[in-house]
Design an enzyme around this catalytic site. Sequence first.
Site, PDB file in Angstrom:
ATOM      1  N   ASN D 281       0.819  -1.210   0.000  1.00 60.34           N
ATOM      2  CA  ASN D 281       0.000   0.000   0.000  1.00 60.34           C
ATOM      3  C   ASN D 281       0.858   1.268   0.000  1.00 60.34           C
ATOM      4  O   ASN D 281       1.913   1.305   0.625  1.00 60.34           O
ATOM      5  CB  ASN D 281      -0.891   0.034   1.238  1.00 60.34           C
ATOM      6  CG  ASN D 281      -2.170  -0.727   1.025  1.00 60.34           C
ATOM      7  OD1 ASN D 281      -3.117  -0.215   0.446  1.00 60.34           O
ATOM      8  ND2 ASN D 281      -2.183  -1.994   1.443  1.00 60.34           N
ATOM      9  N   ALA D 305       3.237  -3.965   9.250  1.00 53.70           N
ATOM     10  CA  ALA D 305       2.713  -4.411   7.950  1.00 53.70           C
ATOM     11  C   ALA D 305       3.791  -4.382   6.867  1.00 53.70           C
ATOM     12  O   ALA D 305       3.686  -5.100   5.868  1.00 53.70           O
ATOM     13  CB  ALA D 305       1.519  -3.543   7.549  1.00 53.70           C
ATOM     14  N   GLY D 309       5.025  -7.113   3.601  1.00 51.99           N
ATOM     15  CA  GLY D 309       4.770  -6.629   2.248  1.00 51.99           C
ATOM     16  C   GLY D 309       3.387  -6.039   2.062  1.00 51.99           C
ATOM     17  O   GLY D 309       2.907  -5.884   0.943  1.00 51.99           O
ATOM     18  N   LYS D 310       2.721  -5.689   3.172  1.00 51.70           N
ATOM     19  CA  LYS D 310       1.383  -5.099   3.054  1.00 51.70           C
ATOM     20  C   LYS D 310       1.467  -3.600   2.795  1.00 51.70           C
ATOM     21  O   LYS D 310       0.556  -3.004   2.237  1.00 51.70           O
ATOM     22  CB  LYS D 310       0.580  -5.349   4.336  1.00 51.70           C
ATOM     23  CG  LYS D 310       0.253  -6.822   4.568  1.00 51.70           C
ATOM     24  CD  LYS D 310      -0.355  -7.026   5.957  1.00 51.70           C
ATOM     25  CE  LYS D 310      -0.713  -8.500   6.174  1.00 51.70           C
ATOM     26  NZ  LYS D 310      -1.140  -8.763   7.577  1.00 51.70           N
ATOM     27  N   VAL D 311       2.534  -3.025   3.305  1.00 52.72           N
ATOM     28  CA  VAL D 311       2.738  -1.590   3.135  1.00 52.72           C
ATOM     29  C   VAL D 311       4.094  -1.388   2.475  1.00 52.72           C
ATOM     30  O   VAL D 311       5.079  -2.033   2.848  1.00 52.72           O
ATOM     31  CB  VAL D 311       2.687  -0.860   4.503  1.00 52.72           C
ATOM     32  CG1 VAL D 311       3.227   0.556   4.390  1.00 52.72           C
ATOM     33  CG2 VAL D 311       1.263  -0.836   5.035  1.00 52.72           C
TER      34      VAL D 311
END
Lengths: 377, 377, 377, 377
Positions: D281, D305, D309-311
């Site tokens: 993100n 996060a 690898g979410k952010v």
Amino acid sequence: MPHRAPGSPGHSRQQFLSGKPIKYYRPKGSNEIRHLIDEGFQAFNAGRLSEACQIFADKMLDSAADTTIGLTVAGAMTPAGLGGCVIEMMDRGLVDFIVSTGANLYHDLHYALNFTLHRGSPFLDDVELYEEGVIRIYDVLFPAAVLLETDAYIRDFLVRSGLNGPTSTSEFHYRLGQDLLDRHPGCEEYSVVARAALAGVPIYTSSPGDSSIGMNIAYHELMNDSRLMIDPNRDVNEVCAIVLAGTRNGCVILGGGSPKNFYLQAQPTLWEVYGIPKGGNDFFIQITTDQVVWGGLSGATPAEAVSWGKVNPGVLPDTVVAYCDSTIAFPLFCEYAIGSPNGKRARKELVLKRDQLVADLAREAKAAQNKKVEVKT
Amino acid sequence: MPHRAPGSPGHSRQQFLSGKPIKYYRPKGSNEIRHLIDEGFQAFNAGRLSEACQIFADKMLDSAADTTIGLTVAGAMTPAGLGGCVIEMMDRGLVDFIVSTGANLYHDLHYALNFTLHRGSPFLDDVELYEEGVIRIYDVLFPAAVLLETDAYIRDFLVRSGLNGPTSTSEFHYRLGQDLLDRHPGCEEYSVVARAALAGVPIYTSSPGDSSIGMNIAYHELMNDSRLMIDPNRDVNEVCAIVLAGTRNGCVILGGGSPKNFYLQAQPTLWEVYGIPKGGNDFFIQITTDQVVWGGLSGATPAEAVSWGKVNPGVLPDTVVAYCDSTIAFPLFCEYAIGSPNGKRARKELVLKRDQLVADLAREAKAAQNKKVEVKT
Amino acid sequence: MPHRAPGSPGHSRQQFLSGKPIKYYRPKGSNEIRHLIDEGFQAFNAGRLSEACQIFADKMLDSAADTTIGLTVAGAMTPAGLGGCVIEMMDRGLVDFIVSTGANLYHDLHYALNFTLHRGSPFLDDVELYEEGVIRIYDVLFPAAVLLETDAYIRDFLVRSGLNGPTSTSEFHYRLGQDLLDRHPGCEEYSVVARAALAGVPIYTSSPGDSSIGMNIAYHELMNDSRLMIDPNRDVNEVCAIVLAGTRNGCVILGGGSPKNFYLQAQPTLWEVYGIPKGGNDFFIQITTDQVVWGGLSGATPAEAVSWGKVNPGVLPDTVVAYCDSTIAFPLFCEYAIGSPNGKRARKELVLKRDQLVADLAREAKAAQNKKVEVKT
Amino acid sequence: MPHRAPGSPGHSRQQFLSGKPIKYYRPKGSNEIRHLIDEGFQAFNAGRLSEACQIFADKMLDSAADTTIGLTVAGAMTPAGLGGCVIEMMDRGLVDFIVSTGANLYHDLHYALNFTLHRGSPFLDDVELYEEGVIRIYDVLFPAAVLLETDAYIRDFLVRSGLNGPTSTSEFHYRLGQDLLDRHPGCEEYSVVARAALAGVPIYTSSPGDSSIGMNIAYHELMNDSRLMIDPNRDVNEVCAIVLAGTRNGCVILGGGSPKNFYLQAQPTLWEVYGIPKGGNDFFIQITTDQVVWGGLSGATPAEAVSWGKVNPGVLPDTVVAYCDSTIAFPLFCEYAIGSPNGKRARKELVLKRDQLVADLAREAKAAQNKKVEVKT
């Protein structure tokens, strides 16, 4: 000035993963812990935890009460090493069914597959972790490869299992547990999913798409044209049917979240949707750090649940919320219960009785419907 | 439908006070609890509590470290029955001085005077309690007469003691403890104030007017024309002097509040006000439920304290905050420490050394001042 | 990969202090904010905050009620820029006296002396901050020199003032405010302490040794042989006397901590110690993020206060706790109050009436004592 | 002594429901509120909320950024009256898709169907409420009949719609919204579900069985032999596909819970399961009262996060968590965004593009798979 500060740069992957491996601690029923809880935990949340232990051990587990006990699990409990408590509780018949987030079950597989999670720190530099390929769950650390290999196992299982078409999560987890037992003998000692299959404890997930397990099932549909899908209807009806069949009903809620709601809604489903008044839960124990004042369901009290018919209005004394991190309170709670005179019960093996119980629910619901129609006529 | 709901009417005073008496639980150093903390408390706040126990028992109590240990106490810990932990820690030389809210010391007197506090519920109707003359501290209940009789004891002591003029809280509490020992022999087993006098542990109060003890001293001035008054300057300088004299310094902070700040400000007082750089605390343990994100001092982290020179920038690994109700975490913490190989130390008996230490502080401060003047010239 | 992560190394002091200066925001009584609070804040803590605003503006400020209003301030409110709200409230007669932590008053002096605090981040590396000489209060940043120069001002004031012997904190802060007005004309626009002196609002500190102000007074005693000391007895009796004189009493509590207790204990001091039943507070508003379930006084509800006689048992509908960071809720609350029809009251100028009120208290207390003696005889 | 205390007995149903009706407040973009947020919200959570507003309004809504914005909603936001904020945001193109708990959508139907929820109190006696047939969500009150009639509407819709077989929740809610628009013209002004259908905003539910909507679909299967079922696979893949298609991706997370995870897992699904690295993100805004220290996903920070690898590791400055009850913070946030120069965007109408986007995902995933196979060969 030399120092090792939070976020100080320069850690290698090996350093990040140098903490002690996290193992599933197995409570044995310590008398010294029971003594502390009875005599030293007298007020505030220590008092509440002591009450919760006593209600659970003395009343809910009393064989005369014949309580059907649901355990709900939110928060990253298996990464934090609490799976051993759940294994021990299932093995001793102290928990009859489980509602868990998918993440707890997914991360349980790491233990089953013999991957190692490490004790770490919440104060690391996540950009460094990302660059070193280390995954962090608060202070639990493990290599990203653990995710990829666990995913690979799940995808192989999906192919191997031949599962196709709609299924309940209880069936899915049961089949997954059997596969683990089959391919990794002995893993029931360090896997909740495997032990549940052995002990006949159905495991439900309220948010089936919301975890790496759900992600891999979705992959299976998109990439392999599989027709396997989780059917939430079955989960709703199975949990309803289990609750309906209980002589008495009670729960142990860790955290809150959608597992809490999914368990509690069984009672309103019965009266509000199926027209079968069951009278609400007889026992209600929650260990949480959420607060009632934020207004959400996670922090809602047993009292609020009374207005919804989720909790029997006559039993508020047998409801208790202890405000504490489950990683501290749940092992203490399990030690107390396991060391109590009621520390072992016959297992209900509900996983084998689901079809019969749902059939019973359907019959009762139809009878209620006919009665309503008659009344109207 | 019969029920006993929160707030249901009709309780008599006797019913309100029917709960088990709260007693000061005395930790004995349980090995089973130590095992749980080492092996079962692996992550999240269980992990933090485990770290806190290990830092305290293995490092702070290590005789080679010669750490001067301050315990700060906020929240109603003595009403909740935690005085026994503090007594045991003082008796074993594991705590060298204390900063506490006045309320904890005031309510400790109930135990010394053999009045009974009862386990109760936080869900009672307070208007009924008020009408029945029952006082509630969350879920701890006792008759209002306990307040009045404890006040009477304090006022008699004030007259009897002949205390007049400015005094430090440490001196005041020391004299109070001696009076208790004198008039209620054996009460050191169930009074923190009495035991502290016996063990030579000075007790400070950061907010001296802010409790029933302070209220009664104020009464003594207004009604008896007494000239006894608490002089906060002495407290500030004594705590500073104790910290300055420490080979190493460390703290155990229960809750937060003004006792936390009062302890921590000793280091800035040294460098910022007296010009004596001491280098900050070497160890920092806090058990709290307050949160860093609210911005207040109670929830502030050891890291934030580094920027103020309160914590040695080189020791962040030896600082830890465990987020948990102290009523649960502190007895576990004490069991761990007491059962450890370092579970007993020679007592420092700082109460007897206060004058000497303050004189040392004055000497060093003047030397620092002269040096500064010289540099300027 | 370029990034600016929490804890990333390499900030210079100038970079740390590059954030916008924090200024005292002055609420003007926005109608649009009032509309949001009335129509958009309907439930949960928005509902509570709306109730708090309405109780304050419509009932507490109603001139017919003639409520004596105490404001208690815990948490680092002046560093966060909330002093402007307090200034505006005092100026408009909406707050009659204040109980604050010393830290809030100390940091208020930075504004009075025209030093700059900066908006920053809570995610900085505190070891770097320490090395760069930058002080951090959560996300508020300023150079360490601000502390040293503020201390220098205080020490000069201590010498200059000629204050000697025991004094109340209200007197001390009044004199300090006058000194500020004298030497820094116009600073009443950006200093709570200065404005309070101008508006006749007494400011009390429950923990007088527990701040840099207290530290410097202690220095003054140790190094300059001053006999100035804060006498908590005077504070206790003054607050008691102010409360006793109130037609109605009400409070606005920001945070909790020892200021909350210090305010609330006035009622028990009256009935429990002085034998003068006053009947408890008529209004009680608290904005806090602490929780009742931790058992401490900060989180204790108005209901619990009823059992202690701190809150009038007949007025629970006029008590409300809104769970929110005061930095968000208090400016909204002030906008609402100031924009209301009762947004201005005649100032009580209590600072000038303290001696008279304490004399009244002494007279009533003696009358009550004589009556009690008579009854016994 | 007359009083209306928490839990005082004797309320009739009519009295319980005498509070003001809760209405969907519609933010209009107040400049006075924008001024407060820019100038008065400077530090602590006020500072965080101000940052969140500025990142959203200035960066995420910047047309050059072309950000695909997901809103996740946990906690009982529609019962608390926050649906109007969501309606306004969708109408203005400021939110492109939604992940919500089922409960929020179910309770939104009450407004669509013109039933009334009332402002109330959290301190009522729930046994009385139960006996009077009044349902309580913290301080929101309504008659149980509202549940029964809303259920009846849903069951009629299920029959009427002809929906059969597996479906995504986005499709289900789209059809439901169209039915509402059809049968209750104008209800898009007071129903999120109806407005979403009109504005082309897909609404997902991460826990599809976990609400009264899910309960009624389960009823439909058990009692009517319907084959309608929610297929979580479709939801997982649709959300993945939407995120994959975003030029930039950003989220506004209210609360946390399974909606938060369901949104955030889209990025790991892409890289971990489908082998398509998307980079995480670009923007991350959360309004919550949960805390990082409890270790759960609800309280996990944007930094944590990053390791998943979410952010995007390069964008931490564009991530912010404001700790505040959403009932207070979200209306303020919406006022700010709506009043900003970027307060209106072209709507993406993603609900119409789902099939195309999923086809794109399948193609890219297969290409990634083939590439991987080639590399291995």
